[in-house]
Design an enzyme around this catalytic site. Structure first.
Site, PDB file in Angstrom:
ATOM      1  N   LYS A 215     -45.371  -0.239  -9.429  1.00 58.06           N
ATOM      2  CA  LYS A 215     -44.534  -0.046  -8.243  1.00 58.06           C
ATOM      3  C   LYS A 215     -45.248  -0.549  -6.981  1.00 58.06           C
ATOM      4  CE  LYS A 215     -42.368   3.989 -10.378  1.00 58.06           C
ATOM      5  NZ  LYS A 215     -42.006   5.410 -10.261  1.00 58.06           N
TER       6      LYS A 215
ATOM      7  N   TYR B 160     -32.720   2.426 -12.483  1.00 53.32           N
ATOM      8  CA  TYR B 160     -32.725   3.873 -12.311  1.00 53.32           C
ATOM      9  C   TYR B 160     -31.317   4.472 -12.322  1.00 53.32           C
ATOM     10  CZ  TYR B 160     -37.730   3.608 -11.279  1.00 53.32           C
ATOM     11  OH  TYR B 160     -39.083   3.419 -11.367  1.00 53.32           O
TER      12      TYR B 160
ATOM     13  N   ASN C 277     -45.793   7.197  -7.577  1.00 50.03           N
ATOM     14  CA  ASN C 277     -46.632   7.464  -8.758  1.00 50.03           C
ATOM     15  C   ASN C 277     -47.075   6.194  -9.475  1.00 50.03           C
ATOM     16  OD1 ASN C 277     -44.238   6.799  -9.974  1.00 50.03           O
ATOM     17  ND2 ASN C 277     -43.948   8.738 -11.059  1.00 50.03           N
TER      18      ASN C 277
ATOM     19  N   HIS D 135     -44.104   2.770 -13.751  1.00 52.83           N
ATOM     20  CA  HIS D 135     -42.982   3.232 -14.564  1.00 52.83           C
ATOM     21  C   HIS D 135     -43.166   2.673 -15.970  1.00 52.83           C
ATOM     22  CE1 HIS D 135     -38.848   3.814 -15.997  1.00 52.83           C
ATOM     23  NE2 HIS D 135     -38.953   2.582 -16.473  1.00 52.83           N
TER      24      HIS D 135
ATOM     25  N   GLU E  30     -34.142  -1.981 -20.359  1.00 50.17           N
ATOM     26  CA  GLU E  30     -34.912  -2.275 -19.144  1.00 50.17           C
ATOM     27  C   GLU E  30     -35.536  -3.668 -19.207  1.00 50.17           C
ATOM     28  OE1 GLU E  30     -37.480   1.169 -18.658  1.00 50.17           O
ATOM     29  OE2 GLU E  30     -35.733   2.479 -18.344  1.00 50.17           O
TER      30      GLU E  30
HETATM   31  P1  CMP Z   1     -40.404   6.776 -13.066  1.00 50.18           P
HETATM   32  O1  CMP Z   1     -41.174   6.915 -14.320  1.00 50.18           O
HETATM   33  O2  CMP Z   1     -40.343   5.433 -12.431  1.00 50.18           O
HETATM   34  O3  CMP Z   1     -38.904   7.276 -13.336  1.00 50.18           O
HETATM   35  C1  CMP Z   1     -38.086   7.807 -12.334  1.00 50.18           C
HETATM   36  C2  CMP Z   1     -38.809   8.009 -11.038  1.00 50.18           C
HETATM   37  O4  CMP Z   1     -38.191   8.884 -10.101  1.00 50.18           O
HETATM   38  C3  CMP Z   1     -40.135   8.667 -11.333  1.00 50.18           C
HETATM   39  O5  CMP Z   1     -41.001   7.779 -11.984  1.00 50.18           O
HETATM   40  C4  CMP Z   1     -40.556   9.100  -9.940  1.00 50.18           C
HETATM   41  O6  CMP Z   1     -41.195   8.064  -9.220  1.00 50.18           O
HETATM   42  C5  CMP Z   1     -39.222   9.392  -9.262  1.00 50.18           C
HETATM   43  N1  CMP Z   1     -39.032  10.836  -9.015  1.00 50.18           N
HETATM   44  C6  CMP Z   1     -39.106  11.423  -7.830  1.00 50.18           C
HETATM   45  N2  CMP Z   1     -38.884  12.739  -7.924  1.00 50.18           N
HETATM   46  C7  CMP Z   1     -38.669  13.003  -9.218  1.00 50.18           C
HETATM   47  C8  CMP Z   1     -38.398  14.189  -9.940  1.00 50.18           C
HETATM   48  N3  CMP Z   1     -38.290  15.379  -9.351  1.00 50.18           N
HETATM   49  N4  CMP Z   1     -38.239  14.074 -11.265  1.00 50.18           N
HETATM   50  C9  CMP Z   1     -38.344  12.875 -11.870  1.00 50.18           C
HETATM   51  N5  CMP Z   1     -38.601  11.713 -11.215  1.00 50.18           N
HETATM   52  C10 CMP Z   1     -38.766  11.783  -9.908  1.00 50.18           C
END
Ligand code: CMP
Length: 148
Positions: A9, A49, A112, A115, A126
């Protein structure tokens, strides 16, 4: 061999930790078979998403992943989906184990840094959003016989 989709990201790209993360993937024995840096549009981010549409964090998530380029990858290996998810760690970096990408390199759930697909079926969906079949390479790693 299984393929999975991985995306570094903007929180990884702008911090200059792409190499750190790719090294972890390669060291684990997973093979990078496609890679591209792109600026996500809201439309493409929305496709990736789609399952999260309408959730409280959705707006922040789309804002973050479109804020700077991302690095999209296809990663291959035995049980690549499961292995990659373990390497990545818990969605909330504060709950992620040390030694995982998020546990070592991130502090917030939105930023974070990485992904990775959560199932073989979603991985295929994806991968198809980001890559044409001809963009996915086939090659043998020199150390493949030592990894498997
Ligand atoms: P990712 O693995 O990219 O998949 C969905 C993304 O939504 C996740 O990582 C986070 O970056 C974001 N996200 C933010 N808040 C939440 C949450 N409460 N639960 C899950 N995903 C979240």
């Amino acid at each position: 061999m299984e393929k999975t989709f991985v995306m570094l990201k903007p929180s990884a790209v702008t911090r200059g930790i792409i190499g750190n993360i790719l090294t972890r993937v390669e060291n684990r024995g997973l093979k990078i078979v496609a890679v591209k840096m792109i600026q996500l549009t809201a439309e493409t981010a929305g496709k990736l998403y789609a399952v999260h549409h309408g959730k409280p964090f959705y707006k922040n998530l789309i804002e973050h992943v479109t804020s700077a380029p991302v690095v999209a990858l296809v990663v291959e290996g035995e049980d690549a989906v499961k292995i990659m998810r373990k390497l990545v760690g818990n969605t909330n970096p504060k709950e992620a184990e040390p030694g995982t990408v998020r546990g070592d390199l991130a502090m917030t759930t939105t930023k974070n840094v990485i992904h990775a697909s959560d199932s073989v079926e979603n991985a295929q969906t994806e991968i198809n959003i980001f890559f044409k079949p001809q963009e996915i390479m086939t090659y043998k790693r020199a150390d493949e016989n030592w990894i498997y």
